[in-house]
Design a protein around this motif. Structure first.
Motif, PDB file in Angstrom:
ATOM      1  N   LYS G  31       0.848  -1.185   0.000  1.00 15.12           N
ATOM      2  CA  LYS G  31       0.000   0.000   0.000  1.00 15.12           C
ATOM      3  C   LYS G  31       0.889   1.242   0.000  1.00 15.12           C
ATOM      4  CE  LYS G  31      -3.440  -2.532   2.534  1.00 15.12           C
ATOM      5  NZ  LYS G  31      -4.765  -2.536   3.033  1.00 15.12           N
ATOM      6  N   GLU G  32       0.249   2.360  -0.197  1.00 14.87           N
ATOM      7  CA  GLU G  32       0.961   3.627  -0.039  1.00 14.87           C
ATOM      8  C   GLU G  32       0.966   3.975   1.437  1.00 14.87           C
ATOM      9  OE1 GLU G  32       2.206   5.338  -2.620  1.00 14.87           O
ATOM     10  OE2 GLU G  32       1.416   3.995  -4.181  1.00 14.87           O
ATOM     11  N   VAL G  33       2.114   4.435   1.925  1.00 15.23           N
ATOM     12  CA  VAL G  33       2.178   4.798   3.341  1.00 15.23           C
ATOM     13  C   VAL G  33       2.994   6.072   3.534  1.00 15.23           C
ATOM     14  CG1 VAL G  33       2.042   2.397   4.133  1.00 15.23           C
ATOM     15  CG2 VAL G  33       4.292   3.461   3.800  1.00 15.23           C
ATOM     16  N   VAL G  34       2.671   6.737   4.601  1.00 16.06           N
ATOM     17  CA  VAL G  34       3.524   7.847   5.031  1.00 16.06           C
ATOM     18  C   VAL G  34       3.460   7.936   6.549  1.00 16.06           C
ATOM     19  CG1 VAL G  34       1.673   9.515   4.601  1.00 16.06           C
ATOM     20  CG2 VAL G  34       3.998  10.324   4.820  1.00 16.06           C
ATOM     21  N   TRP G  35       4.609   8.270   7.124  1.00 18.62           N
ATOM     22  CA  TRP G  35       4.734   8.370   8.593  1.00 18.62           C
ATOM     23  C   TRP G  35       5.387   9.698   8.899  1.00 18.62           C
ATOM     24  CZ3 TRP G  35       9.148   9.242  11.388  1.00 18.62           C
ATOM     25  CH2 TRP G  35       9.174   8.888  12.739  1.00 18.62           C
ATOM     26  N   ILE G  36       4.782  10.466   9.769  1.00 14.04           N
ATOM     27  CA  ILE G  36       5.346  11.776  10.112  1.00 14.04           C
ATOM     28  C   ILE G  36       5.425  11.927  11.617  1.00 14.04           C
ATOM     29  CG2 ILE G  36       5.115  14.266   9.860  1.00 14.04           C
ATOM     30  CD1 ILE G  36       3.195  13.665   7.535  1.00 14.04           C
ATOM     31  N   PRO G  37       6.612  12.168  12.123  1.00 14.44           N
ATOM     32  CA  PRO G  37       6.721  12.363  13.573  1.00 14.44           C
ATOM     33  C   PRO G  37       6.404  13.800  13.936  1.00 14.44           C
ATOM     34  CG  PRO G  37       8.874  12.639  12.575  1.00 14.44           C
ATOM     35  CD  PRO G  37       7.911  12.343  11.441  1.00 14.44           C
ATOM     36  N   SER G  38       5.964  13.998  15.163  1.00 11.44           N
ATOM     37  CA  SER G  38       6.016  15.366  15.673  1.00 11.44           C
ATOM     38  C   SER G  38       7.482  15.605  15.935  1.00 11.44           C
ATOM     39  CB  SER G  38       5.245  15.485  16.980  1.00 11.44           C
ATOM     40  OG  SER G  38       5.842  14.702  17.991  1.00 11.44           O
ATOM     41  N   TYR G  39       7.988  16.739  15.544  1.00 12.97           N
ATOM     42  CA  TYR G  39       9.338  17.053  15.968  1.00 12.97           C
ATOM     43  C   TYR G  39       9.288  18.498  16.422  1.00 12.97           C
ATOM     44  CZ  TYR G  39      10.362  19.702  11.664  1.00 12.97           C
ATOM     45  OH  TYR G  39      10.363  20.617  10.656  1.00 12.97           O
ATOM     46  N   GLY G  40      10.244  18.847  17.180  1.00 10.12           N
ATOM     47  CA  GLY G  40      10.242  20.233  17.586  1.00 10.12           C
ATOM     48  C   GLY G  40      10.182  20.386  19.072  1.00 10.12           C
TER      49      GLY G  40
END
Ligand SMILES: Cc1ncc(C[n+]2csc(CCOP(=O)(O)OP(=O)(O)O)c2C)c(N)n1
Ligand SMILES: Cc1ncc(C[n+]2csc(CCOP(=O)(O)OP(=O)(O)O)c2C)c(N)n1
Ligand code: SF4
Ligand code: SF4
Ligand code: SF4
Ligand code: SF4
Ligand code: SF4
Ligand code: SF4
Ligand SMILES: [Mg+2]
Ligand SMILES: [Mg+2]
Lengths: 73, 252, 359, 177, 359, 252, 177, 73
Positions: G31-40
């Motif tokens: 499948k298509e996936v994307v993962w984004i962390p909170s950073y900052g």
């Protein structure tokens, strides 16, 4: 202004405490220990478990990075 | 009626810091604030924060503040102090900030004899950005950018700023202390107090390096981190007053 | 006051002192060295004055930050490489809303380039002086007198908008001597610098000179606050000059600074030949007088942009015209100053319907 | 009237001062003036020149392709600037250091042995003032008295130079009149 | 090769190694730290590879100059303040015609600003990276895969044009993980680096890596030589992507990088509501695909520029359109990423003939 | 048939320099070229010119060259040497370049132990830009930006780079010599030769400071300028080898 | 189908890994996936979260205003992200550390005592895997077997963790099934 | 390759000389002096006025910033 306080000994603001345990290491009299409870920020905090042993040396206070401890004689 | 043995200094803002548990920054902040209180200089003190974990120092002191660009706090302090010599100016810098990118600025401010105070927090690592190698990182120390340990054959030995700055001829007060035990914390207070006193007397450039912990990026509990200072850092970074202004009693 | 013969650099330095500038931090670089040299003599004579040679332009920009932050009027000057080194510092100054004046006596670039006059830092001055959403007000003098006048105004404008202001000259403006008169300026009403970090005595909020906003909403707020100031500058501070634009003309030249002077000779010469050419000279390069240029262009068939660069202001000229008039461009760069004759040659081509030389 | 001048020579021959005195004289007579030094790499150990324009009208381009007057104090300057004199213009050559001349026929060519005269007056460094005197005599760009005033004022702090420079300028002026 | 899940920063670092990059010089700064961290592990495993943490971004840029000057492929990466500090060095690199690749993972500015994603360094990247007549080729990826692909291309383009190439991402591109496939690139024919300073053995002219030209004619020559390269890039290297531009649309969105991705969701969502909106995504920001945008705009009534800045690419959009279509602009900045919903809200206004929100 | 006592070295280009009469730059250029000849390293030597009067050094040596940005020659040399460790790299810098704007770069290159050679021309002034004050300008010295003489109470004492760099722990060869007399010129040659030899042996960072004249900006005849070095500079800038690599015989 | 997830908690609770395992599972299923962390800034000592999208179609905006699934591991996260669940979406609450709930009625609210179960299994740090198991059971975002494979592969170098984490995920899955 | 030269003593290239006089100061034997003529660059140049005294020590040559001197034995 003269500071008037009614307490003596060590007073720890548990909400300021981040549980680093440095005060515990600093105390020459084994007055302090970690609580088994957490504060609202999720930290276990330091408590005076043997306040009677406190010699009011202030070493705990000067060791606390969060200035969570006040000491009165 | 009880006597105060220890109470939060007035020059320290009544807020919770963002520092990690056990981080030395908090201890040194408290000491600086006490000195400001004791010298009665709060109303004319201006701080300069670095870029580093202590970037938000401006929120933690009850004095006017600058947030400087990375490494340039001594230049900012120079600008402020030259413009308003009546102000008491202190810069607060980390080791990445001061010893890496800010090398030219600290050397020149020291050499010009700028009459402000620098508090230098040496925790052998870039704390804020996540534990990269600093010029002060110890031989063999693993960091996120020295994954195989600092190799002194490839990138040299840790820089000792007190020794470096003391090699300059211009008058100054230069000392290294540590925050790893109550006794050393007391000595740190003495050194910082001395630095501010010399500034108030308009004597010379004043500089106090404090060996500090970064429990988070060292991957250690705070107490273990203090031990690391004692066991690993002290042999390489000796404590003491490296330079005192001419004719000063405490000259080492 | 009587007119005195002075180099642009020195006139500008004296004007800064007259404007109340107390501090100069800078680093030597040709062709602006007369500014620090002059001020190293003069500022120690001024009450509270301080001249300090910084260890670098990086340090100089940050010294400005410190001095402006405690509320004093402060100047730096440099050229090409030195201005680039101030890039980060100027971005901080803009972000922290500090008033400073920066003189850039442009020399040929890129890199070490050369030391002769050029206009190839236009993009940098008007758009890319550093990272982030900020601009600086840019004033471009074309005579020594104007350089002195604009520096005085620059300090007021900086204070008014709490923004860096750049005076963009070039080696020619800096090095040449012309008669200059230091006019006493009427005092401009300016807001008090309550934001300055002069010691917290409890009678106001603590002053924090800062460009860090960890909360993105606050950082965005700061950016739009700056943008609003730039828009206000665009309404209230536009300056430009029209030459020979009363009658008709087929060609409207656009040029600024030294180049505009040269174009004035072109216009005089062509006038004698019975050819009428207009000149639009922007004095504020940011904000750019877009509408004024567009209006002036309406009489012309072609707008002819002349610069000492490979073509940078040309973008603003096109943005002003929005396709309403065709443009042609002629540039010399790297320290070459175009001569009236070569510009006339190009205009003759335009009049014949030809393309100008590509270089 | 507009006088355009390029005066050129070795560094140290005082050509910048020659130009500056002309400009100051123009200013004193309430004319428009501009003075531009050569600056840059060619300076160090090399030749040196400046451009001066004195005019009754506002001065546009201060950069002069073909000046109507040129003064050359040494040989390289003759080579470089001789060809640039505008038609019908004036080329003044310091014959003390230049043993050739220009073969142009469309301009007026004059010479002055500036260094020799200056040496006669006791200081070879006043050659520039000799040339300036001669130049004024030839061009009438400004009044000679104005130049003398400018010399007096400019050396006000170094009185010992006033007489020498005045004498030099006068000798130059006389020679060329 | 199989797809692997990687952060943009790491994918890009690995791609650089695959492209033959041997050296990395840089200085830590959020949000690109994973690049140096990854390369500090990986480069020592590469033959001739060297990772070195510079003492500052100023030094890093000059180390690039040294390494590129001896003919090796070299990378740096940074963000906001760090890129500004490289300004002088990059101008030298451009002036000396050296091929280097620079990654800028943009964060909010000006000044220290914030560390969240932004696009507010567009002006700096496309126009004002330093003093003098120079530009750099700018590539703007909008996915992790594209970031990896473009970095590989960047090294070839740098060598081809002997010019710095910048990969302009943002915090989002750098921090997010997506599947990425490292495709073996076919080898591009590139001229040998005969100009590199590798020791003078008498078999060629001495190699002098230099941007100084004291003779203004030579400096001008160098500037026009660079300009000719930029023009060639403008002919041969333009990249852009059209989305939903086959049919009709009243509104053409222009957006790049992360913002363009978000606009794709906008387009999909509106499509379901029966509203057709096109998207023009420039991939090369310099050279800018002016003609391609202008062509795509001809079907639209309005061109709507969306950026994570207060409006910088907008200049290029207007330069492309030359007044042929009205533009509207919507920007969030300082680390705020616009959501599909708020963009849709603005498009609805446009469709109703209203002005979009000014901020 | 005669024997050559002195002849122009091959590594020195056969051109006339732009240096003023009597300027030390020319002497040091000749020495560097001789060392290159004598070590037979011309074909693998790369120089790095600074911004300063010696900016055109790239025209004066028969080797490949870089022209670096002001103060950053050590960073450029680092990039080149790290990329091609087989090359012999030397940077040639003035005192404004190295001790003012380039302070961070020289300290860090030295501290990392970068294996190249730095020739440091200390003439106590910014030569190229017309005689402004440098960090090395002597107390009381009048320059175009210290018109009232350098005031050490306002801007500190001249920086002594050898002393400063020697305070770092990383191995290195650091020496100060002078170009003010034939005897000192001979010693300068020895020190520079030693530096190149150590680089060829891949030993350590090598640094030779040469006290030099700037007759033009000192407003002196060349011979008078050499006297100034002897009388004014030597007492403040002592000559000698400040540091030699561990285990090296010539260690002072 | 498109699954949008925000999983949030204290730093150290393993929410980034929860998200990463979901993304890896999606990738495994092509499948298509994307993962984004909170950073900052909020990271240091504060809360931590990541966004994951798993979809059959290419993913446009990776920034999700209103995710259709949210997992909250501590109280501040409930406060912050509870209101953002899209209508008809799922909110999964770690009841071990959160004693309240959301008062929203337009979404499905589930709880799992993740820490308690993890402690039961011998290590409180596996709470994230308990929650992941429960999440998969509730959403079928990916096949549970795929998740188990991902766990096995990810801990390949730390074999001692495999069993613990597999067990934790399984218990979570069972509890919520 | 063996260098074959026919001259001995000091040889000054007057066109390279900038007249700094350093060689004159360096010569222990008073061999050198300034010419009263100038070269094509306008500099007075150094000459060997007492070549017979030259001991071929080379000190003049190493002192010359313009490498205008060669010395042969
Ligand atoms: C010009 C520039 N480069 C890099 C950074 C990123 N940065 C922020 S803090 C930091 C390091 C701080 O380390 P140190 O000075 O040791 O302070 P600590 O956090 O350890 O207290 C860096 C590199 C920046 N903000 N600006
Ligand atoms: C960034 C930058 N700042 C300033 C200059 C101008 N500049 C050129 S040379 C020089 C000083 C050189 O002095 P020094 O290094 O002592 O060398 P010297 O000329 O004395 O040999 C300066 C400041 C420049 N080119 N670049
Ligand atoms: S005051 Fe001293 S004795 Fe009392 S708790 Fe603190 S450290 Fe212990
Ligand atoms: S030192 Fe302070 S923060 Fe640390 S445990 Fe003790 S009271 Fe808490
Ligand atoms: S990262 Fe290190 S230096 Fe920074 S706050 Fe945490 S413990 Fe302190
Ligand atoms: S100005 Fe000074 S350093 Fe430069 S060439 Fe002349 S004498 Fe040498
Ligand atoms: S070689 Fe020696 S003796 Fe001969 S001229 Fe030169 S210095 Fe004098
Ligand atoms: S040292 Fe060289 S340049 Fe100087 S006078 Fe002697 S020969 Fe001429
Ligand atoms: Mg640190
Ligand atoms: Mg110098």
């Amino acid at each position: 202004m003269v500071e008037v306080e009614t307490v003596t000994g060590v007073r720890i603001d548990k909400e300021r405490c981040k549980g680093c345990e440095l005060c515990i290491g600093a105390c020459p009299k084994g007055v302090l220990a970690m609580s088994t409870k957490i504060n609202s920020k999720g930290y276990f905090y330091a408590e005076a478990v043997h306040p009677e042993n406190c010699i009011k040396c202030g070493l705990c206070a000067i060791s606390c990075p969060d200035v969570a401890i006040e000491v009165y004689r | 009626m009880s006597k105060v043995v220890f109470k939060r200094p007035k020059a320290l803002a009544d807020v919770v810091t963002h520092y990690c548990p056990g981080c030395s920054h908090g201890i040194v902040h408290r000491i600086v604030a006490e000195c400001i209180d004791e010298l009665g200089i709060q109303e004319r003190t201006v701080g300069v924060a670095p870029v580093g974990c202590s970037v938000l120092a401006y929120n933690y002191f009850n004095v006017d503040f600058f947030e400087a660009s990375h490494g340039r706090a001594p230049a900012v302090a120079t600008g402020a102090k030259r413009a308003r010599p009546d102000l008491i100016v202190f810069a607060y810098q980390g080791d990445g900030d001061l010893a890496s990118i800010g090398m030219a600025e600290i050397v020149h401010a020291c050499n010009r004899g700028e009459k402000f105070t620098v508090i230098f927090i040496n925790n052998t690592v870039y704390g804020m950005t996540g534990g990269q190698m600093a010029p002060t990182t110890m031989p063999g120390q693993v960091t996120t950018t020295s994954p195989y340990g600092r190799d002194v054959n490839q990138i040299g030995w840790p820089i000792r700023m007190c020794e470096l700055l003391s090699s300059l001829k211009t008058d100054g007060f230069i000392a290294r202390t540590s925050a790893h035990s109550p006794a050393e914390i007391i000595k740190t207070k003495k050194a910082i107090k001395k630095a501010f006193e010399l500034q108030v007397a308009n004597r010379c450039f004043t500089f106090v390096e404090v060996l500090s912990t970064c429990p988070t990026n060292w991957g250690m509990m705070p107490i273990q981190a203090q031990k690391r200072i004692e066991e690993e850092l002290l042999p390489y970074y000796p404590l003491g007053v490296f330079k005192s202004p001419n004719g000063d009693a405490s000259k080492s | 006051m009587a007119k005195v013969l002075m180099k642009g650099n020195e006139a500008l330095a004296e004007a800064a002192i007259m404007a109340g500038c107390k501090l100069f931090f800078g680093y030597p670089i040709t062709p602006q060295n007369e500014i620090p040299e002059y001020l190293s003599r003069r500022l120690p004579q001024v009450d509270g004055g301080c001249y300090l040679q910084a260890e670098s332009e990086v340090a100089a920009a940050n010294m400005l930050y410190g001095a402006a932050g405690v509320g004093e009027r402060v100047l730096t000057s440099s050229s090409g490489p030195g201005i680039s080194l101030m890039s980060e510092g100027l971005s901080y100054i803009a972000g922290a809303q500090l008033p400073v004046v920066v003189v850039n006596m442009v020399r040929g670039g890129p890199g070490l380039g050369g030391i002769l006059p050029a206009q190839s830092d236009y993009y940098q001055a008007t758009r890319g002086l550093g990272h982030g959403d900020f601009r600086v007000l840019v004033l471009a003098p074309s005579t020594v007198q104007e350089a002195a006048d604009l520096v005085m105004d620059a300090f007021d404008l900086a204070d008014k908008y709490r923004s860096p202001v750049m005076v963009l000259g070039d080696g020619l403006i800096g090095q040449m001597m012309e008669p200059v008169e230091f006019k006493k300026k009427e005092k401009v009403e300016l807001p008090p610098k309550t934001w300055a970090a002069t010691g917290y005595k409890g009678d106001r909020e603590r002053s924090i000179i800062n460009s860090l906003y960890l909360d993105p909403l606050e950082l965005e707020e700061n950016s739009w606050r700056l943008k609003a100031r730039y828009d206000a500058m665009g309404r209230d501070e536009l300056r430009w000059e029209l030459t020979n634009c009363e009658g008709d003309y087929d060609v409207l030249i656009t040029a600024y600074g030294s180049t505009a002077r040269i174009c004035k000779t072109v216009i005089e010469t062509l006038k004698k030949q019975g050819i009428s050419v207009g000149l639009f000279r922007p004095i504020t390069l940011f904000p750019y007088p877009y509408k004024q240029l567009r209006d002036a262009a309406q009489k012309a068939k072609t707008v002819f942009c002349v610069e000492m660069s490979t073509g940078q202001m040309l973008d603003d000229v096109k943005l002003a015209l929005e396709g309403s008039r065709p443009t042609q461009f002629y540039g010399r760069t790297g320290g070459i100053i175009p001569t009236p004759d070569e510009i006339i040659g190009q205009i003759e081509k335009i009049l014949k319907g030809e393309e100008v030389d590509k270089r | 009237m507009t006088t355009e001048l390029i005066v050129a020579g070795f560094g140290g021959q005082g050509v910048l001062l020659f130009g500056k005195f002309l400009a100051l004289s123009g200013l004193k007579e309430e004319k428009e003036v501009v003075w531009i030094p050569s600056y840059g790499p060619e300076m160090r150990g090399g030749t040196c020149n400046c451009t001066v324009v004195v005019s009754d009208d506002p001065i546009g381009s201060p950069i002069i392709d073909a000046p109507n007057t040129v003064v050359v104090m040494n040989k390289p300057s003759l080579t470089k600037f001789g060809p640039r004199v505008s038609s019908d213009g004036l080329l003044l050559i310091n014959s003390s250091l230049i043993d050739t001349t220009s073969d142009r026929t469309d301009i007026k060519i004059e010479t002055v042995p500036a260094n020799e005269i200056a040496l006669e007056l006791g200081n070879g460094r006043a050659a520039n003032m000799v040339a300036l005197g001669a130049y004024i005599a030839l061009t009438k760009a400004v009044k000679f008295d104005t130049v003398l005033d400018v010399i007096r004022e400019s050396f006000a702090k170094k009185k010992e130079f006033i007489d020498l420079n005045l004498a030099a300028a006068k000798r130059g002026y006389e020679l060329a009149s």
